[in-house]
Design a protein around this motif. Structure first.
Motif, PDB file in Angstrom:
ATOM      1  N   SER A  18      -6.259  14.727  31.431  1.00  0.00           N
ATOM      2  CA  SER A  18      -6.168  14.876  32.889  1.00  0.00           C
ATOM      3  C   SER A  18      -7.548  15.037  33.513  1.00  0.00           C
ATOM      4  O   SER A  18      -7.850  14.440  34.553  1.00  0.00           O
TER       5      SER A  18
ATOM      6  N   GLN B  14      -9.403  20.074  41.596  1.00  0.00           N
ATOM      7  CA  GLN B  14      -8.608  19.396  40.574  1.00  0.00           C
ATOM      8  C   GLN B  14      -8.868  19.996  39.189  1.00  0.00           C
ATOM      9  O   GLN B  14      -7.924  20.208  38.413  1.00  0.00           O
TER      10      GLN B  14
ATOM     11  N   ILE C 125      -6.013  21.852  36.903  1.00  0.00           N
ATOM     12  CA  ILE C 125      -5.716  21.394  35.542  1.00  0.00           C
ATOM     13  C   ILE C 125      -5.878  22.523  34.530  1.00  0.00           C
ATOM     14  O   ILE C 125      -5.040  22.719  33.658  1.00  0.00           O
TER      15      ILE C 125
ATOM     16  N   ALA D   5      -3.583  17.244  26.594  1.00  0.00           N
ATOM     17  CA  ALA D   5      -3.129  16.812  27.923  1.00  0.00           C
ATOM     18  C   ALA D   5      -4.126  17.199  29.014  1.00  0.00           C
ATOM     19  O   ALA D   5      -4.400  16.412  29.929  1.00  0.00           O
ATOM     20  N   ARG D   6      -4.678  18.383  28.907  1.00  0.00           N
ATOM     21  CA  ARG D   6      -5.651  18.827  29.918  1.00  0.00           C
ATOM     22  C   ARG D   6      -6.947  18.023  29.822  1.00  0.00           C
ATOM     23  O   ARG D   6      -7.544  17.684  30.848  1.00  0.00           O
TER      24      ARG D   6
ATOM     25  N   ASP E  25      -9.278  11.679  33.547  1.00  0.00           N
ATOM     26  CA  ASP E  25      -8.751  10.827  34.612  1.00  0.00           C
ATOM     27  C   ASP E  25      -9.305  11.229  35.975  1.00  0.00           C
ATOM     28  O   ASP E  25      -9.718  10.372  36.771  1.00  0.00           O
ATOM     29  N   VAL E  26      -9.340  12.527  36.250  1.00  0.00           N
ATOM     30  CA  VAL E  26      -9.851  13.010  37.527  1.00  0.00           C
ATOM     31  C   VAL E  26     -11.341  12.701  37.659  1.00  0.00           C
ATOM     32  O   VAL E  26     -11.809  12.297  38.727  1.00  0.00           O
TER      33      VAL E  26
END
Length: 75
Positions: free
Chosen positions: A39, A67, A71, A35-36, A42-43
């Motif tokens: 993320s 960000q 995360i 998940a990290r 995406d960032v």
């Protein structure tokens, strides 16, 4: 930025069982969960998209570091 995105993709592949010779990707896959990694990818892609607009680079880099920290530090 695209180099870092590629390292994140390789780390995700390594977690899925695809062997890679990239030491950095292996370390990332051990330190971050799926998940990290998603993320952070995406960032990173959002930051690349913001580069194409008229954005202040210092503010963008500050936002990106904030960000990444959010995360990696969230529980």
């Amino acid at each position: 930025m695209t180099v870092f995105c590629e390292k994140l993709r390789l780390a995700l592949s390594f977690q899925s069982g695809v062997m890679t010779g990239d030491v950095c990707a292996r370390k990332l896959s051990r330190k971050l969960d799926r998940a990290r990694i998603l993320s952070m990818t995406d960032v990173s892609l959002e930051a690349v998209a913001r580069l194409k607009t008229n954005v202040n680079l210092q503010l963008l880099s500050t936002w990106l570091c904030t960000q990444y920290r959010r995360i990696t530090w969230q529980k």
